[in-house]
Motif scaffolding. Structure first.
Motif, PDB file in Angstrom:
ATOM      1  N   GLU A   3       0.762  -1.356   0.129  1.00  0.00           N
ATOM      2  CA  GLU A   3       0.021   0.106  -0.064  1.00  0.00           C
ATOM      3  C   GLU A   3       1.007   1.412   0.133  1.00  0.00           C
ATOM      4  OE1 GLU A   3      -2.476  -0.549   3.414  1.00  0.00           O
ATOM      5  OE2 GLU A   3      -3.109  -2.308   3.005  1.00  0.00           O
ATOM      6  N   THR A   4       0.499   2.266  -0.693  1.00  0.00           N
ATOM      7  CA  THR A   4       1.123   3.434  -0.891  1.00  0.00           C
ATOM      8  C   THR A   4       0.285   4.418  -0.184  1.00  0.00           C
ATOM      9  OG1 THR A   4       0.476   3.947  -2.889  1.00  0.00           O
ATOM     10  CG2 THR A   4       2.809   2.774  -2.591  1.00  0.00           C
ATOM     11  N   GLN A   5       0.740   5.760   0.471  1.00  0.00           N
ATOM     12  CA  GLN A   5       0.264   6.701   0.928  1.00  0.00           C
ATOM     13  C   GLN A   5       0.010   7.798  -0.146  1.00  0.00           C
ATOM     14  OE1 GLN A   5       1.931   7.905   4.497  1.00  0.00           O
ATOM     15  NE2 GLN A   5       1.454   6.173   5.462  1.00  0.00           N
ATOM     16  N   THR A  14       3.353   7.639  12.329  1.00  0.00           N
ATOM     17  CA  THR A  14       3.452   6.330  12.699  1.00  0.00           C
ATOM     18  C   THR A  14       4.776   5.923  13.219  1.00  0.00           C
ATOM     19  OG1 THR A  14       1.490   5.975  11.099  1.00  0.00           O
ATOM     20  CG2 THR A  14       2.827   3.982  12.029  1.00  0.00           C
ATOM     21  N   ASN A  93       4.512  -3.494   4.829  1.00  0.00           N
ATOM     22  CA  ASN A  93       3.858  -2.417   4.980  1.00  0.00           C
ATOM     23  C   ASN A  93       3.640  -1.815   6.191  1.00  0.00           C
ATOM     24  OD1 ASN A  93       2.309  -2.326   2.551  1.00  0.00           O
ATOM     25  ND2 ASN A  93       1.025  -3.866   3.031  1.00  0.00           N
ATOM     26  N   ARG A  97       4.831   2.316   6.264  1.00  0.00           N
ATOM     27  CA  ARG A  97       4.039   3.276   6.804  1.00  0.00           C
ATOM     28  C   ARG A  97       4.698   3.958   7.662  1.00  0.00           C
ATOM     29  NH1 ARG A  97      -0.427  -0.995   7.682  1.00  0.00           N
ATOM     30  NH2 ARG A  97      -1.287  -1.223   5.804  1.00  0.00           N
TER      31      ARG A  97
END
Length: 159
Positions: A3-5, A14, A93, A97
């Motif tokens: 997943e990418t932000q 985080t 991930n 993150r």
């Protein structure tokens, strides 16, 4: 899938907090990492802490199934390879993150615990956490332009 932000969307900070000591009571590395995490949380009250205890919930060491899953297309993976890749992506991930990371690492026999090495082996994956390198032909070293010519030794003849 990694997943990418969205870089335009402001997200809460985080912290990824890892502990790897087998000792829970009296562990200095756990105390230090917990101290850092508490200070971080106080400085970032809206932040998220993701905690992973590598001693209580150890990551399986890298085996051929997990390793080969990184080089096979998703549709071609066997069910065990899919499970191994799922764990790899979960760990990657968590790492990707995180804005900051704290790792409590004791030293056993002059090195870190094998549980930390197992985590590290799972997160270092080309294309996920490490850039893919273009394949280039091997380079030849440049010619040494400042090299002096060798002196030839003359054989001495006995008189």
């Amino acid at each position: 899938m990694i997943e990418t932000q969205n870089p335009t969307k402001r997200v809460m900070p985080t912290l990824l907090h890892l502990d790897s000591s087998m000792r829970h009571e009296g562990s200095r590395s756990r105390a230090l990492s917990a101290h850092f995490a508490a200070a971080w949380q106080q400085a970032n009250p809206d932040g998220t802490v993701v905690y992973r205890d590598l001693a209580a919930d150890p990551i399986p060491h890298l085996d051929l199934t997990a390793f080969s899953a990184n080089f096979v297309a998703d549709d071609d993976r066997t069910p065990p390879q899919r499970e191994a890749r799922k764990l790899t992506e979960t760990l990657a991930n968590e790492l990707l993150r995180a804005d900051e990371i704290v790792i409590g690492i004791p030293l056993y026999n002059f090195g870190p615990p094998s549980t930390l090495k197992a985590w590290f082996d799972r997160i270092v994956v080309q294309g996920l956490t490490v850039k893919r390198r273009r394949r280039r032909p091997p380079r030849r070293p440049p010619p040494d332009v400042h090299r002096r010519p060798r002196r030839r030794l003359r054989a001495r003849h006995a008189p």
